[in-house]
Design an enzyme around this catalytic site. Structure first.
Site, PDB file in Angstrom:
ATOM      1  N   ASP A  62      21.657 -16.952  -8.013  1.00 49.86           N
ATOM      2  CA  ASP A  62      20.708 -16.329  -8.968  1.00 49.86           C
ATOM      3  C   ASP A  62      19.789 -16.034  -7.762  1.00 49.86           C
ATOM      4  OD1 ASP A  62      18.832 -16.068 -10.968  1.00 49.86           O
ATOM      5  OD2 ASP A  62      17.872 -18.009 -10.282  1.00 49.86           O
ATOM      6  N   GLU A 103      16.923 -10.576  -1.087  1.00 46.42           N
ATOM      7  CA  GLU A 103      16.414 -10.230  -2.707  1.00 46.42           C
ATOM      8  C   GLU A 103      15.221  -9.505  -2.546  1.00 46.42           C
ATOM      9  OE1 GLU A 103      16.730 -14.129  -4.330  1.00 46.42           O
ATOM     10  OE2 GLU A 103      14.272 -13.776  -4.687  1.00 46.42           O
ATOM     11  N   ARG A 138      17.851 -20.979  -2.575  1.00 44.80           N
ATOM     12  CA  ARG A 138      17.285 -19.845  -1.886  1.00 44.80           C
ATOM     13  C   ARG A 138      18.321 -19.074  -1.462  1.00 44.80           C
ATOM     14  NH1 ARG A 138      13.362 -20.045  -4.559  1.00 44.80           N
ATOM     15  NH2 ARG A 138      11.275 -20.225  -3.995  1.00 44.80           N
ATOM     16  N   HIS A 176      17.137 -13.994  -9.698  1.00 46.39           N
ATOM     17  CA  HIS A 176      16.220 -15.033  -9.555  1.00 46.39           C
ATOM     18  C   HIS A 176      15.561 -15.129 -11.057  1.00 46.39           C
ATOM     19  CE1 HIS A 176      13.859 -17.001  -6.165  1.00 46.39           C
ATOM     20  NE2 HIS A 176      13.568 -17.667  -7.215  1.00 46.39           N
TER      21      HIS A 176
HETATM   22  P1  NAD Z   1      12.287 -30.618  -4.693  1.00 50.00           P
HETATM   23  O1  NAD Z   1      11.562 -30.429  -3.400  1.00 50.00           O
HETATM   24  O2  NAD Z   1      11.899 -31.618  -5.669  1.00 50.00           O
HETATM   25  O3  NAD Z   1      14.004 -31.243  -4.273  1.00 50.00           O
HETATM   26  C1  NAD Z   1      14.524 -30.616  -2.970  1.00 50.00           C
HETATM   27  C2  NAD Z   1      15.507 -31.794  -2.632  1.00 50.00           C
HETATM   28  O4  NAD Z   1      16.250 -31.243  -1.383  1.00 50.00           O
HETATM   29  C3  NAD Z   1      14.823 -33.132  -2.117  1.00 50.00           C
HETATM   30  O5  NAD Z   1      15.363 -34.086  -2.683  1.00 50.00           O
HETATM   31  C4  NAD Z   1      14.986 -33.101  -0.665  1.00 50.00           C
HETATM   32  O6  NAD Z   1      15.120 -34.332   0.057  1.00 50.00           O
HETATM   33  C5  NAD Z   1      16.234 -32.178  -0.378  1.00 50.00           C
HETATM   34  N1  NAD Z   1      16.533 -31.858   0.855  1.00 50.00           N
HETATM   35  C6  NAD Z   1      15.811 -31.242   1.636  1.00 50.00           C
HETATM   36  N2  NAD Z   1      16.176 -31.001   2.942  1.00 50.00           N
HETATM   37  C7  NAD Z   1      17.722 -31.093   2.544  1.00 50.00           C
HETATM   38  C8  NAD Z   1      18.765 -31.013   3.546  1.00 50.00           C
HETATM   39  N3  NAD Z   1      18.507 -30.544   4.780  1.00 50.00           N
HETATM   40  N4  NAD Z   1      19.983 -31.413   2.962  1.00 50.00           N
HETATM   41  C9  NAD Z   1      20.155 -31.790   1.735  1.00 50.00           C
HETATM   42  N5  NAD Z   1      18.908 -32.002   1.091  1.00 50.00           N
HETATM   43  C10 NAD Z   1      17.821 -31.590   1.465  1.00 50.00           C
HETATM   44  O7  NAD Z   1      12.625 -29.215  -4.915  1.00 50.00           O
HETATM   45  P2  NAD Z   1      13.255 -28.718  -6.358  1.00 50.00           P
HETATM   46  O8  NAD Z   1      11.851 -28.569  -7.493  1.00 50.00           O
HETATM   47  O9  NAD Z   1      14.343 -29.464  -6.934  1.00 50.00           O
HETATM   48  O10 NAD Z   1      13.466 -27.188  -5.970  1.00 50.00           O
HETATM   49  C11 NAD Z   1      14.573 -27.088  -5.233  1.00 50.00           C
HETATM   50  C12 NAD Z   1      14.722 -25.655  -4.741  1.00 50.00           C
HETATM   51  O11 NAD Z   1      14.890 -24.835  -5.947  1.00 50.00           O
HETATM   52  C13 NAD Z   1      13.399 -25.095  -4.189  1.00 50.00           C
HETATM   53  O12 NAD Z   1      13.036 -25.264  -2.943  1.00 50.00           O
HETATM   54  C14 NAD Z   1      13.517 -23.661  -4.543  1.00 50.00           C
HETATM   55  O13 NAD Z   1      13.832 -22.869  -3.216  1.00 50.00           O
HETATM   56  C15 NAD Z   1      14.606 -23.464  -5.744  1.00 50.00           C
HETATM   57  N6  NAD Z   1      13.814 -23.047  -6.805  1.00 50.00           N
HETATM   58  C16 NAD Z   1      14.670 -21.970  -7.534  1.00 50.00           C
HETATM   59  C17 NAD Z   1      14.146 -21.241  -8.669  1.00 50.00           C
HETATM   60  C18 NAD Z   1      14.721 -20.260  -9.271  1.00 50.00           C
HETATM   61  O14 NAD Z   1      14.195 -19.508 -10.210  1.00 50.00           O
HETATM   62  N7  NAD Z   1      16.089 -19.757  -9.054  1.00 50.00           N
HETATM   63  C19 NAD Z   1      12.817 -21.864  -9.421  1.00 50.00           C
HETATM   64  C20 NAD Z   1      12.313 -22.983  -8.550  1.00 50.00           C
HETATM   65  C21 NAD Z   1      12.883 -23.424  -7.611  1.00 50.00           C
END
Ligand code: NAD
Length: 330
Positions: A257, A262, A233, A294
């Site tokens: 991305d 945004e 994000r 994105h």
């Molecule tokens: P997920 O919940 O499976 O994984 C997130 C990880 O981050 C977890 O392991 C969690 O423990 C860790 N985390 C939480 N707080 C933290 C911190 N303070 N420091 C370090 N690690 C921390 O989520 P995911 O499916 O892997 O997605 C991750 C992020 O990617 C989503 O939250 C979303 O914002 C983003 N995303 C972007 C797109 C895109 O099109 N660019 C698409 C989907 C998701």
């Protein structure tokens, strides 16, 4: 159920139309959902929203007044929903926790390879009969140190790909993934990673703890010429500090991305408009910055999954089922 689908694009209509009428009734609105557009929800049971729809307290209060009982996010992140307000208004929130983590992980790798090997510049050059290699030098990924912040579903897939390139993969997460450790990923503190990584890729959610995680202090600790990739994000990076770091040369490459502001730009064709956001305009002026709007999630496989799970979420809500897709406030 009658569902108002906001921020609807042609591809949303194409994919959701497969289920329209037969399962639920979707009505598409091009507009994003916010306090000004909430009145469009009158007569619907649910709203279906995406990353830049803004469900703050005011919007949610209005949704409740119009009889909305369910918010279904067609994405994983839910940082744009005031969960406390939703709970107060007895509106349930469902999301798509995982649709295709590979899609986003692979996009992060695309950003790395493009920035590094400058294929986007080569493509344009060659179309103008310029076959010179000047300034196209890249570096081998093999043997480089990659810092991965957040090893959830996407971070795990990203780590596996980078291990395949022969990189040394270091990770930081509040929970360690044992399987990744057996594959060779080494968990370290956030600060340790900043100091040694050649490339840092962000895969954590946006939370109060991760807002501006990459700030001026973090940049100071990094290696000169570091590459940062952000597919999580926008606000995980302090963009103004990133610009400072780009100007000083500390930040050698930036591939993003997602962008802090945004919602005013992404998913819109503004080719005939004046961009009023000076921060993104400055970012776009750097030759070593690569921006995509994105699109990490944007693969056929991911879109199919998003629609399938979203439709299931609506049915589960209708049938009073609690599932892992429900976002609960702790
Ligand atoms: P997920 O919940 O499976 O994984 C997130 C990880 O981050 C977890 O392991 C969690 O423990 C860790 N985390 C939480 N707080 C933290 C911190 N303070 N420091 C370090 N690690 C921390 O989520 P995911 O499916 O892997 O997605 C991750 C992020 O990617 C989503 O939250 C979303 O914002 C983003 N995303 C972007 C797109 C895109 O099109 N660019 C698409 C989907 C998701």
């Amino acid at each position: 159920m009658y569902v108002a689908l906001f921020s609807a694009k042609s591809y949303d209509k194409e994919f959701f139309d497969q289920f329209n009428d037969s399962v639920h009734q979707f009505t598409y609105f091009d507009a994003p959902l916010n306090k000004d557009t909430a009145k469009l929800c009158d007569g619907f049971d649910a709203v279906c929203v995406f990353v830049n729809d803004k469900m703050d307290k005011k919007t949610i209060t209005l949704l409740a007044q119009y009889g909305i009982k369910l918010i279904v996010l067609r994405c994983a992140g839910f940082n744009n929903v005031d969960l406390l307000a939703a709970k107060e208004q007895q509106i349930k929130v469902f999301r798509v926790p995982a649709y295709s983590p590979n899609a986003i992980a692979e996009h992060a790798v695309a950003l790395i390879l493009t920035l590094n090997r400058k294929t986007h510049k080569a493509y344009n050059r060659i179309r103008e009969n310029n076959f010179s290699l000047k300034k196209l030098t890249g570096f081998n990924l093999n043997g480089k140190t990659i810092g991965v912040i957040g090893t959830g579903k996407i971070g795990v897939e990203f780590c596996k790909i980078m291990l395949g390139f022969g990189c040394k993969v270091l990770a930081y997460d509040i929970f360690e993934n044992e399987d990744l450790k057996t594959r060779g990923v080494v968990y370290q503190t956030f600060e340790e990673i900043l100091e040694v990584a050649d490339i840092i890729s962000l895969h954590c959610p946006l939370t109060p703890e991760t807002q501006h995680l990459i700030d001026g202090e973090a940049f100071k600790k990094m290696k000169n010429g570091v590459m940062i990739i952000n597919t999580s994000r926008g606000a995980v990076i302090d963009t103004k500090q990133a610009i400072k770091a780009l100007k000083s040369g500390k930040l050698g490459y930036l591939g993003i991305d997602v962008y802090e502001q945004e919602e005013h730009l992404f998913f819109k064709d503004l080719s005939e408009s004046i961009i009023k956001d000076d921060v993104i305009a400055r970012l776009m002026s750097f030759p070593n910055v690569l921006l995509t709007a994105h699109q990490g999630f944007f693969t056929n496989e991911a879109l199919e999954q998003i629609v399938k799970i979203t439709v299931q979420n609506i049915s589960d809500f209708e049938n009073g089922k609690t599932t892992d897709c429900e976002v609960k406030i702790s």
